[in-house]
Design an enzyme around this catalytic site. Structure first.
Site, PDB file in Angstrom:
ATOM      1  N   TYR A 547      16.376  60.535  80.990  1.00 48.33           N
ATOM      2  CA  TYR A 547      15.077  60.161  80.426  1.00 48.33           C
ATOM      3  C   TYR A 547      14.132  59.642  81.503  1.00 48.33           C
ATOM      4  O   TYR A 547      13.395  58.681  81.298  1.00 48.33           O
ATOM      5  CB  TYR A 547      15.236  59.148  79.287  1.00 48.33           C
ATOM      6  CG  TYR A 547      16.332  59.517  78.323  1.00 48.33           C
ATOM      7  CD1 TYR A 547      16.370  60.779  77.732  1.00 48.33           C
ATOM      8  CD2 TYR A 547      17.362  58.632  78.022  1.00 48.33           C
ATOM      9  CE1 TYR A 547      17.387  61.139  76.873  1.00 48.33           C
ATOM     10  CE2 TYR A 547      18.393  58.979  77.161  1.00 48.33           C
ATOM     11  CZ  TYR A 547      18.395  60.235  76.594  1.00 48.33           C
ATOM     12  OH  TYR A 547      19.422  60.597  75.735  1.00 48.33           O
ATOM     13  N   HIS A 548      14.149  60.316  82.653  1.00 48.63           N
ATOM     14  CA  HIS A 548      13.259  60.014  83.765  1.00 48.63           C
ATOM     15  C   HIS A 548      12.373  61.221  84.050  1.00 48.63           C
ATOM     16  O   HIS A 548      12.130  61.571  85.203  1.00 48.63           O
ATOM     17  CB  HIS A 548      14.064  59.661  85.019  1.00 48.63           C
ATOM     18  CG  HIS A 548      15.001  58.512  84.858  1.00 48.63           C
ATOM     19  ND1 HIS A 548      16.123  58.334  85.660  1.00 48.63           N
ATOM     20  CD2 HIS A 548      14.989  57.461  83.996  1.00 48.63           C
ATOM     21  CE1 HIS A 548      16.756  57.230  85.285  1.00 48.63           C
ATOM     22  NE2 HIS A 548      16.098  56.694  84.280  1.00 48.63           N
ATOM     23  N   GLY A 549      11.890  61.870  83.014  1.00 47.39           N
ATOM     24  CA  GLY A 549      11.156  63.116  83.169  1.00 47.39           C
ATOM     25  C   GLY A 549       9.831  62.955  83.906  1.00 47.39           C
ATOM     26  O   GLY A 549       9.105  61.970  83.716  1.00 47.39           O
TER      27      GLY A 549
END
Length: 613
Positions: A547-549
């Site tokens: 979830y580090h897009g």
């Protein structure tokens, strides 16, 4: 507002020792919802928060997430400027303040709860999986839901940005902005590395007051494997360190808590509107200038369509998924894709391309009989929660054993201090609390297993975000990460997994009674546990998202056909419009991205001031 969790009607919280469901699970959830489901922010006076008569401003900021809250604070420092901050979600609930409750937030009412399109499990693999992609729909955005790790990334990340033509974004040039926002509270870090950290900023960074009993052993175990103790936020990451968190006195500090609560009732030039869903940026067809936004105020009674106008700029800070969506809905994006959605093309740009993220795999599960025997009951959990409510201390004032960050350099990386794998050791449970969801409602402070995770920090694979052609406004975009589409990612990860497994043999962890479960995942049990084939299968079958897009509105030189915004974060070919959030990163930083997004917003606000003030 009243926060509500995901539906846990059939939830079962296992008692690991007795292998049976504990009573009182739904009562515990009802307690949490009743006492922590409201927001402190509703107590602020409504002056400047719901000004419906005004629709003309100097700046409109779309999205009150990690970047938007910083921008609203910094731009409203100019008292002559009128600022409108629009957020589709509601105010931040108290439950998000409790570090140990972070596992309750995904799929709850403050989560967009996005899903990827079916993703191939790997090259040449016909199996496909749909991956959850939570994003914060709340004041503070995903900084309200994340694990609170403060990680700037590597010096090389920013020097590479600058080398690619992004003038002003080298490590030495962005470092002052990291320090500007920071209020470092870890006395050891301040004493050892004073030149690398700031004090007095809005964003508190430090350690949790409650140290898990395994944290010193985990730190020592990584040192046994040859990693030197460092400050991973100083530019050189090769080594191990106690993790730095965006928290204060045992309480999460989101960007809403840091940058908005400090000024919300004090600056008359800042208007905040929640439950305001933007549908389009108003752009002149001939002038190619952004002049405002169309949005909808949503509540239980009706949806009210509105417009607001910006004399100077519209700033999109809606994140890696929604920032490209808003641009495309407004006619800025790949021409072929927009035409399929019957959207008039105002500017043909590669919006939504270059989407990438860290992925993680868990190569090692450590079991302990002692952990199973000491697992708390639901009554113990409620008592710990009441203790936190009174003191902000106790087990729920941290996130379990995830308090050590380790970084490894594979054989593919040769530059000093530059890494490509990150590790953390986290809490786990031997039984899922709810088989209908991949998310757990068990607080991260409680566990009967210890799980080692490896993150791929430098993925080569690229995906995309596109509009849903059948319902581009109302539906979530089409999200594809295309993990493992580049074979180099799996090759580097296999080497990283092998290094992680050495933890099981360290004296430090053996003294704590932790041992490798050596239980293969069901999809890979036909392969030898120690083999590369097993590790490759593990990657394909169990890979998950960090979830580090980043990257969907890529920053780059104007003459680079892959760029969406220029190095001053202005949308190329459209005046009066910027994008300032994680989507502008050309490549993902080596670490959790929240700190980098805050820095981008700090620098972006200065770029705006330099142009207009």
């Amino acid at each position: 507002m009243t926060w509500s969790p995901v539906d846990y009607t059939n939830a079962c919280l296992k008692n690991p020792a007795a292998n049976s469901c504990q009573p009182g699970v739904l009562a515990l959830l009802a307690f949490i919802t009743r006492y922590l489901g409201q927001s402190y922010d509703t107590l602020y006076t409504k002056v400047n928060n719901t000004n419906d008569a005004q629709n003309e401003y100097d700046f409109i900021i779309v999205g009150a997430g990690s970047a938007g809250c910083v921008l609203a604070n910094r731009l409203s420092e100019i008292s002559d400027w009128k600022i409108l901050l629009l957020e589709a979600g509601e105010d931040e609930p108290i439950v998000a303040d409790v570090p140990g409750m972070s596992s309750f937030l995904a799929q709850s009412s403050i989560d967009y709860a996005y899903r990827t399109d079916p993703e191939p499990a790997g090259i040449g693999d016909d199996e496909k999986r749909i991956l959850a992609y939570p994003r914060g729909k709340v004041m503070g955005g995903s900084s309200v839901m994340n694990a609170m790790w403060y990680a700037r990334g590597n010096k090389q990340d920013y020097d590479d940005w600058a080398a690619a033509g992004n003038e002003g974004w080298s490590w030495d040039e962005v470092m002052p902005y990291f320090k500007k926002s920071e209020d470092a509270r870890d006395p050891e870090i301040i004493a050892k590395y004073p030149e690398s950290h700031g004090t007095g900023g809005y964003q508190t960074v430090g350690r949790f007051p409650h140290q898990n009993h395994l944290t010193p052993a985990i730190l020592e175990a990584w040192k046994e494997l040859g990693l030197e103790e460092i400050d991973y936020n100083g530019g050189n990451q090769l080594g191990v360190s106690r993790t730095q968190f965006t928290a204060v006195h045992g309480v999460r500090q989101s960007t809403n808590g840091a940058f908005i609560r400090a000024i919300r009732s004090r600056r008359s030039n800042l208007t905040i509107k929640t439950k305001a869903r933007v549908t389009k940026i108003v752009i002149g067809k001939d002038t190619k200038r952004a002049t405002g936004v169309e949005y909808v105020i949503t509540d239980h009674q009706c949806n009210l369509a509105k417009k607001a106008f910006a004399a100077k700029e519209v700033i999109i800070s809606a994140g890696v998924i929604d920032s490209p969506k808003f641009l495309m809905l407004s006619g800025i994006g790949p021409a072929d894709d927009l035409q399929k959605s019957n959207i008039e093309v105002l500017k043909d740009l590669p919006v939504g391309h270059n989407f990438h993220d860290h992925f993680l795999v868990r190569p090692l599960v450590l079991d302990s009989d002692l952990l199973k025997e000491s697992y708390p009951s639901t009554e113990d959990m409620q008592n710990d929660l009441v203790h936190w409510m009174n003191t902000h201390e106790g087990p729920l004032s941290n996130i379990g054993v995830s308090a050590v960050a380790a970084f490894y350099r594979s054989s593919r990386e040769t530059r000093p201090g530059v890494v490509d794998i990150e590790y953390y050791v986290g809490a786990g449970t031997s039984e899922k609390s709810n088989q209908s969801t991949s998310f757990s409602f068990i607080p991260t402070s409680y566990y009967d297993q210890v799980r080692v995770s490896a993150l791929m920090l430098t993925p080569k694979s690229r995906g995309y975000v596109k509009l849903n052609e059948t319902d581009p406004v109302g539906s979530q975009p089409i999200i594809r990460l295309n993990f493992l589409s580049d074979p180099r990612d799996a090759e580097i990860m296999i080497e990283g997994l092998r290094f992680a497994r050495k933890l099981a043999d360290t004296k430090a962890l053996k003294r704590e009674g932790l041992k490798d479960s050596k239980k293969p995942v069901s999809a890979c049990e036909n392969f030898e546990y120690e083999s590369d084939d097993y590790l490759e299968c593990l990657i394909k079958k169990t890979l998950s998202v960090a979830y580090h897009g980043v990257g969907t509105c890529k920053m780059g030189p104007v003459n680079d056909e892959t760029s969406v915004v220029d190095p001053k974060l202005r949308v190329i070919g459209v005046s009066g419009l910027r994008v300032i959030d994680a989507s502008v990163m050309p490549s993902v930083t080596r670490g959790n991205t929240n700190a980098a997004v805050i820095m981008i917003a700090e620098k972006g606000s200065d770029l705006i001031k330099q142009e207009w003030n």
